[in-house]
Design an enzyme around this catalytic site. Structure first.
Site, PDB file in Angstrom:
ATOM      1  N   HIS A  90       0.848  -1.183   0.000  1.00 15.11           N
ATOM      2  CA  HIS A  90       0.000   0.000   0.000  1.00 15.11           C
ATOM      3  C   HIS A  90       0.887   1.238   0.000  1.00 15.11           C
ATOM      4  O   HIS A  90       1.984   1.219   0.556  1.00 15.11           O
ATOM      5  CB  HIS A  90      -0.859   0.041   1.260  1.00 15.11           C
ATOM      6  CG  HIS A  90      -1.928  -1.001   1.268  1.00 15.11           C
ATOM      7  ND1 HIS A  90      -2.990  -0.971   0.404  1.00 15.11           N
ATOM      8  CD2 HIS A  90      -2.075  -2.121   2.000  1.00 15.11           C
ATOM      9  CE1 HIS A  90      -3.763  -2.014   0.617  1.00 15.11           C
ATOM     10  NE2 HIS A  90      -3.235  -2.746   1.583  1.00 15.11           N
ATOM     11  N   CYS A 149      -0.170   2.303  -4.473  1.00 15.92           N
ATOM     12  CA  CYS A 149      -0.962   3.467  -4.841  1.00 15.92           C
ATOM     13  C   CYS A 149      -0.104   4.727  -4.771  1.00 15.92           C
ATOM     14  O   CYS A 149       0.669   4.891  -3.817  1.00 15.92           O
ATOM     15  CB  CYS A 149      -2.126   3.641  -3.886  1.00 15.92           C
ATOM     16  SG  CYS A 149      -3.303   2.306  -3.967  1.00 15.92           S
TER      17      CYS A 149
END
Ligand SMILES: *[C@@H]1O[C@H](CO)[C@@H](O)[C@H](O)[C@H]1NC(C)=O
Ligand SMILES: *[C@@H]1O[C@H](CO)[C@@H](O)[C@H](O)[C@H]1NC(C)=O
Length: 451
Positions: free
Chosen positions: A151, A196
């Protein structure tokens, strides 16, 4: 025509012999080193560790010896309660077990940002007594391949870290600069990142020429979310990430002695149409061959069978994975089960709305209750500069402590860009933002960790 063909054949044979004798050797006599990192834990994030295990299998098959590969993975997936096939991790439907033989150098809480930077920069002393203690011990002729799957958010890569520490762009840059300044640590470094907004780690930050002797290329996704693919109904989780699956499928298909890094980049960029894949750093490295970072051994014919197609209807943004999993599970057989999942979907949707509301309240208070200012902060899409990070880290840390733990809440990561905007705006003071975070989250029930 004939001559050309035979030259290529000869080269391949020579490379195979070198591979057999002494691991994979580069044309200049150097070696390849690899650092593979899955920066998350939990069964919902199964895919991150699956990607990294798969990357290991590719390097291993391509002739890179285990002593040149360091793996960091939490290792809570293979024997998790939810894993119906204990000891097995797959990265595609009906795929092979990619967990087999993976060296687990660093697991559990040792997978943190401090250790990552020490391992990357070859700090053997610093890692003494931790995990396997192994680090990247490369020399001036060697190539380093780093693969990071996790992430991310504006300017940071997350770690499954109980202390809530993340890897911020300036820290990674500083480590690269120190390695480059020594001139003896590596020749060329290539880093593939799946996370991301990971472009914000490098865009405008990573110089194109860290050093004339060493070069660095990073291959990442830009501002958007990363995407998960291959939902497995039996396991109830996603098996892979779109960008990772594509570069690895390409690496298993192509002749890597001939394919250039830049060609792989173009192929993956074209196929990853859910988000932008970008490259940063010294782009001249793009003309090197993929085999100079991943090694190469021609695949046996059985590896060349068509790969499972990615069902675009199932592909979901990384931050929507927990919700996506519930939605997939909702197609359950009994109406009772469907109700159960519908309830959880509703709850998660509500907790996300709540999180957005809290952030809006923080922005409102920080900007002195000026609604137009809040609109501006929400839409300005600011690109963090190095000098903004003191402010940004302070806001993110306090938000994570007082409001929502970002290491446990992938959705909270999506809101951090507003804090970056505050730091870049210059009109709203950092101090006001800190007071706003403290006030709003002290008096609000923030449902920490629900999502
Ligand atoms: C990272 O892990 C090491 C143990 O390996 C520990 O000493 C250190 O405090 C951890 N760092 C952070 C930031 O949690
Ligand atoms: C992306 O490409 C796939 C085929 O590879 C196609 O099915 C899909 O519609 C494309 N999506 C977008 C957003 O262009």
């Amino acid at each position: 025509m004939w001559r050309q063909t035979s030259i290529i054949v000869t080269l391949t044979v020579v490379l195979q012999i070198l591979t057999a004798v002494n691991g994979y050797q580069l044309p200049n006599g150097g070696k390849i080193w690899a650092l593979l990192v899955a920066g998350s834990n939990g069964f919902d994030n199964y895919r991150h560790q699956a990607d990294i295990c798969h990357a290991y299998q590719i390097l291993h098959r391509n002739g890179i010896p285990d002593e040149n590969i360091v793996v960091m993975m939490y290792d809570d997936i293979a024997y998790a309660h939810s894993n119906l096939d204990p000891g097995v991790i797959i990265n595609q439907p009906n795929g092979p077990n990619v967990y087999e033989g993976v060296p687990k150098d660093y697991t559990g809480e040792t997978v943190n940002s401090t250790n990552f930077l020490k391992i990357l920069s070859g700090d053997e002393k610093g890692m003494e007594g931790v995990g396997s203690g192994r680090v990247i011990k490369s020399g001036p002729k060697d190539h380093i391949f780093v693969n990071f799957v996790d992430h991310g958010a504006t300017g940071l890569l997350a770690f499954p870290d109980l202390s809530g520490q993340n890897l911020y762009a300036p820290e990674l840059l500083k480590t690269f600069q120190q390695m480059a300044a020594k001139k003896t640590v590596f020749k060329t470094l290539v880093m593939y990142v799946e996370a991301c907004e990971s472009g914000s780690m490098f865009d405008g930050i990573l110089p194109t020429d860290l050093n004339e002797l060493v070069s660095l290329l990073s291959f990442v996704k830009m501002r958007q979310s990363s995407y998960a693919c291959y939902y497995d109904p039996e396991l109830g989780t996603y098996l892979g990430d779109f960008f990772s699956v594509l570069w690895m499928q390409d690496s298993e298909k192509e002749n890597l002695v001939r394919e250039m890094i830049h060609q792989q980049f173009e192929i993956v960029r074209t196929e990853t149409n859910t988000s932008h894949v970008e490259e940063y750093g010294d782009l001249v490295i793009g003309s090197l061959h993929v085999s100079e970072f991943l090694g190469y051994r021609p695949s046996p014919p059985e590896n060349k069978r068509p790969l499972p197609a990615i069902n675009m209807n199932e592909v979901v943004s990384s931050r929507d994975v927990p919700l996506g999993i519930l939605k997939m599970k909702k197609h359950a057989r009994s109406s009772e089960e469907r109700e159960h999942y519908a309830f959880h979907i509703q709850r998660m949707t509500k907790s996300r709305k709540h999180l957005e509301k809290i952030v809006s309240q923080i922005l409102l208070m920080a900007s002195g209750y000026d609604v137009n200012k809040v609109e501006h902060l929400k839409n300005m899409n600011y690109k963090l500069k190095l000098e903004d990070y003191d402010c940004y880290k302070a806001l993110v840390s306090l938000f994570s402590e007082e409001c929502f733990k970002i290491s446990e809440n992938a959705y909270a990561l999506s809101q951090l860009k507003y804090f970056a905007n505050i730091c870049g705006d210059g009109d709203v003071q950092m101090a006001s933002a800190l007071i706003a975070i403290k006030n709003i989250c002290t008096f609000e029930e923030t449902m920490n960790g629900v999502d």
